[in-house]
Design an enzyme around this catalytic site. Structure first.
Site, PDB file in Angstrom:
ATOM      1  N   SER A  44      22.250 -19.296   1.494  1.00 42.36           N
ATOM      2  CA  SER A  44      21.888 -19.792   0.162  1.00 42.36           C
ATOM      3  C   SER A  44      22.783 -20.974  -0.195  1.00 42.36           C
ATOM      4  O   SER A  44      24.006 -20.844  -0.244  1.00 42.36           O
ATOM      5  CB  SER A  44      22.059 -18.700  -0.889  1.00 42.36           C
ATOM      6  OG  SER A  44      22.087 -19.291  -2.184  1.00 42.36           O
ATOM      7  N   HIS A  61      18.082 -20.683   2.415  1.00 41.97           N
ATOM      8  CA  HIS A  61      17.563 -19.994   1.224  1.00 41.97           C
ATOM      9  C   HIS A  61      17.765 -20.906   0.012  1.00 41.97           C
ATOM     10  O   HIS A  61      18.881 -21.358  -0.261  1.00 41.97           O
ATOM     11  CB  HIS A  61      18.332 -18.686   1.058  1.00 41.97           C
ATOM     12  CG  HIS A  61      17.897 -17.827  -0.078  1.00 41.97           C
ATOM     13  ND1 HIS A  61      16.878 -16.895   0.025  1.00 41.97           N
ATOM     14  CD2 HIS A  61      18.358 -17.730  -1.351  1.00 41.97           C
ATOM     15  CE1 HIS A  61      16.738 -16.259  -1.133  1.00 41.97           C
ATOM     16  NE2 HIS A  61      17.615 -16.756  -1.989  1.00 41.97           N
ATOM     17  N   ASP A 119      17.362 -21.374  -3.973  1.00 34.39           N
ATOM     18  CA  ASP A 119      17.240 -20.652  -5.242  1.00 34.39           C
ATOM     19  C   ASP A 119      16.790 -21.587  -6.349  1.00 34.39           C
ATOM     20  O   ASP A 119      17.568 -22.404  -6.845  1.00 34.39           O
ATOM     21  CB  ASP A 119      18.593 -20.030  -5.609  1.00 34.39           C
ATOM     22  CG  ASP A 119      18.953 -18.871  -4.699  1.00 34.39           C
ATOM     23  OD1 ASP A 119      18.140 -17.946  -4.578  1.00 34.39           O
ATOM     24  OD2 ASP A 119      20.049 -18.905  -4.110  1.00 34.39           O
ATOM     25  N   MET A 122      15.608 -22.103 -10.142  1.00 38.22           N
ATOM     26  CA  MET A 122      15.749 -21.424 -11.451  1.00 38.22           C
ATOM     27  C   MET A 122      15.278 -22.360 -12.558  1.00 38.22           C
ATOM     28  O   MET A 122      15.548 -23.568 -12.512  1.00 38.22           O
ATOM     29  CB  MET A 122      17.208 -21.053 -11.691  1.00 38.22           C
ATOM     30  CG  MET A 122      17.813 -20.234 -10.559  1.00 38.22           C
ATOM     31  SD  MET A 122      19.475 -19.683 -10.981  1.00 38.22           S
ATOM     32  CE  MET A 122      20.040 -19.083  -9.377  1.00 38.22           C
ATOM     33  N   HIS A 177      13.239 -19.007  -3.040  1.00 39.06           N
ATOM     34  CA  HIS A 177      13.336 -17.858  -3.940  1.00 39.06           C
ATOM     35  C   HIS A 177      13.158 -18.406  -5.346  1.00 39.06           C
ATOM     36  O   HIS A 177      14.065 -19.028  -5.900  1.00 39.06           O
ATOM     37  CB  HIS A 177      14.700 -17.183  -3.753  1.00 39.06           C
ATOM     38  CG  HIS A 177      14.968 -16.051  -4.682  1.00 39.06           C
ATOM     39  ND1 HIS A 177      16.220 -15.505  -4.867  1.00 39.06           N
ATOM     40  CD2 HIS A 177      14.145 -15.339  -5.493  1.00 39.06           C
ATOM     41  CE1 HIS A 177      16.153 -14.516  -5.742  1.00 39.06           C
ATOM     42  NE2 HIS A 177      14.900 -14.400  -6.150  1.00 39.06           N
ATOM     43  N   MET A 218      13.000 -18.172  -9.071  1.00 35.39           N
ATOM     44  CA  MET A 218      13.357 -17.389 -10.257  1.00 35.39           C
ATOM     45  C   MET A 218      12.851 -18.179 -11.461  1.00 35.39           C
ATOM     46  O   MET A 218      13.621 -18.753 -12.232  1.00 35.39           O
ATOM     47  CB  MET A 218      14.886 -17.175 -10.288  1.00 35.39           C
ATOM     48  CG  MET A 218      15.335 -16.153  -9.247  1.00 35.39           C
ATOM     49  SD  MET A 218      17.089 -16.294  -8.813  1.00 35.39           S
ATOM     50  CE  MET A 218      16.990 -17.577  -7.574  1.00 35.39           C
ATOM     51  N   MET A 250      17.083  -7.574  -4.986  1.00 36.84           N
ATOM     52  CA  MET A 250      18.249  -8.223  -5.608  1.00 36.84           C
ATOM     53  C   MET A 250      19.359  -7.199  -5.806  1.00 36.84           C
ATOM     54  O   MET A 250      19.147  -6.157  -6.432  1.00 36.84           O
ATOM     55  CB  MET A 250      17.892  -8.797  -6.976  1.00 36.84           C
ATOM     56  CG  MET A 250      16.943  -9.972  -6.997  1.00 36.84           C
ATOM     57  SD  MET A 250      17.521 -11.490  -6.213  1.00 36.84           S
ATOM     58  CE  MET A 250      19.115 -11.757  -6.967  1.00 36.84           C
ATOM     59  N   ASP A 268      19.600  -9.819  -1.383  1.00 36.69           N
ATOM     60  CA  ASP A 268      20.137 -11.053  -1.964  1.00 36.69           C
ATOM     61  C   ASP A 268      21.120 -10.725  -3.088  1.00 36.69           C
ATOM     62  O   ASP A 268      20.748 -10.085  -4.071  1.00 36.69           O
ATOM     63  CB  ASP A 268      18.958 -11.884  -2.499  1.00 36.69           C
ATOM     64  CG  ASP A 268      19.383 -13.274  -2.960  1.00 36.69           C
ATOM     65  OD1 ASP A 268      20.567 -13.617  -2.832  1.00 36.69           O
ATOM     66  OD2 ASP A 268      18.500 -14.004  -3.445  1.00 36.69           O
TER      67      ASP A 268
HETATM   68  C1  DX5 Z   1      21.212 -15.330  -7.210  1.00 35.87           C
HETATM   69  C2  DX5 Z   1      20.596 -15.956  -5.979  1.00 35.87           C
HETATM   70  C3  DX5 Z   1      21.315 -15.666  -4.700  1.00 35.87           C
HETATM   71  C4  DX5 Z   1      22.734 -16.136  -4.692  1.00 35.87           C
HETATM   72  C5  DX5 Z   1      23.492 -15.485  -3.584  1.00 35.87           C
HETATM   73  O1  DX5 Z   1      20.318 -15.405  -8.265  1.00 35.87           O
HETATM   74  O2  DX5 Z   1      19.265 -15.514  -5.817  1.00 35.87           O
HETATM   75  O3  DX5 Z   1      20.601 -16.213  -3.602  1.00 35.87           O
HETATM   76  O4  DX5 Z   1      22.853 -17.497  -4.532  1.00 35.87           O
HETATM   77  O5  DX5 Z   1      24.802 -15.890  -3.724  1.00 35.87           O
HETATM   78  P1  DX5 Z   1      25.990 -14.925  -3.317  1.00 35.87           P
HETATM   79  O6  DX5 Z   1      25.854 -14.680  -1.858  1.00 35.87           O
HETATM   80  O7  DX5 Z   1      27.188 -15.716  -3.687  1.00 35.87           O
HETATM   81  O8  DX5 Z   1      25.842 -13.659  -4.127  1.00 35.87           O
HETATM   82 ZN    ZN Z   2      18.204 -16.012  -3.914  1.00 37.23          ZN
END
Ligand code: DX5
Ligand code: ZN
Length: 237
Positions: free
Chosen positions: A17, A42, A44, A46, A75, A77, A147, A185
């Site tokens: 990520s 990965h 993320d 948002m 991913h 969100m 999650m 995750d």
């Molecule tokens: C959180 C993300 C994760 C996050 C993981 O909302 O979906 O992918 O970046 O980061 P770590 O490994 O630091 O928990």
């Molecule tokens: Zn994620």
């Protein structure tokens, strides 16, 4: 483009990520993760509405698509994944996972759209959402993303109680055809890799533990080997 979702090789795969990487040099950070042995990147996304944070969108993903041949694992969100599915597909995402907690009418059409494009479709559950929420979409899932932190930020503490409650249960729930992979995750690192692997996890998303490590390749390899050993012991016994 390639995707390995839907197949189940024995080894645990690591999705790096880039959330907590140096986003000012994102292309270089992706190359660094690839050189360290990551299996996927990965991403993320948002929207400041579904989660209390903002990151980047499909334009950024499109801009860095060419720097690696590794699969791009998005991913989302965001509250309206159904509205943006085509853009993320066109940007070159090999798998797209969004949240089962979004407004329901968009879920099935979006999963179908992702699959029709030949990519892997996934749904994620927040820590407080039970696996039963996934049941109506079971026939359309290539990925179930569990999650183990509240979505929104990297670097949070792993929720072991969520892993205990959901990982083996998800494995059992998916067992009949075995084609769907389980991703974990949030809080993935060497200290949590055993629990994650023992749950039968296929893919671990790892962010801060890789990008803050003094030696990313060594860290990645350590996490994978701990998770692999635990996963094999579970499968064997
Ligand atoms: C959180 C993300 C994760 C996050 C993981 O909302 O979906 O992918 O970046 O980061 P770590 O490994 O630091 O928990
Ligand atoms: Zn994620």
């Amino acid at each position: 483009m390639t995707t390995d979702a839907g197949r189940r090789p024995a080894d645990v795969r690591i999705a790096a990520s880039i959330l907590d990487s140096n986003l000012g040099a994102l292309g270089d950070e992706i190359r660094r993760a690839e050189a360290a042995g990551a299996d996927r990147i990965h991403l993320d996304v948002m929207d400041g509405h579904f989660v209390p944070n903002l990151t980047f969108g499909w334009k950024t993903i499109e801009a860095v698509r060419a720097v690696t041949a590794l699969p791009f694992d998005a991913h989302l969100m965001i509250s309206e994944p159904g509205r943006w599915t085509d853009q993320f597909l066109d940007a070159g995402c090999d798998s797209i996972t969004f949240h089962v907690e979004v407004d329901a009418p968009q879920i099935r059409p979006a999963l179908e759209r992702i699959r029709d494009a030949g990519r892997a479709a996934g749904l994620s559950v927040k820590p407080k959402t039970g696996l039963a929420a996934l049941e109506p979409y079971r026939d359309l899932l290539d990925i179930v993303l569990v999650m183990t932190v509240e979505p929104g930020f990297g670097g949070q503490a792993f929720m072991a109680d969520v892993a205990d409650a959901k990982l083996a249960a998800a494995r059992d729930w998916l067992a009949p055809d075995g084609a769907c992979e389980i991703q974990v995750d949030g809080g993935g690192k060497r200290e949590t890799a055993e629990v994650i692997g023992r749950g039968g996890t296929d893919v671990i998303v790892v962010g801060s533990a890789l990008f803050r490590a003094p030696d990313m390749a060594a860290e990645l390899s350590r996490i994978r080997s701990i998770a692999d050993a635990a996963r094999r012991a579970t499968v064997a016994g």
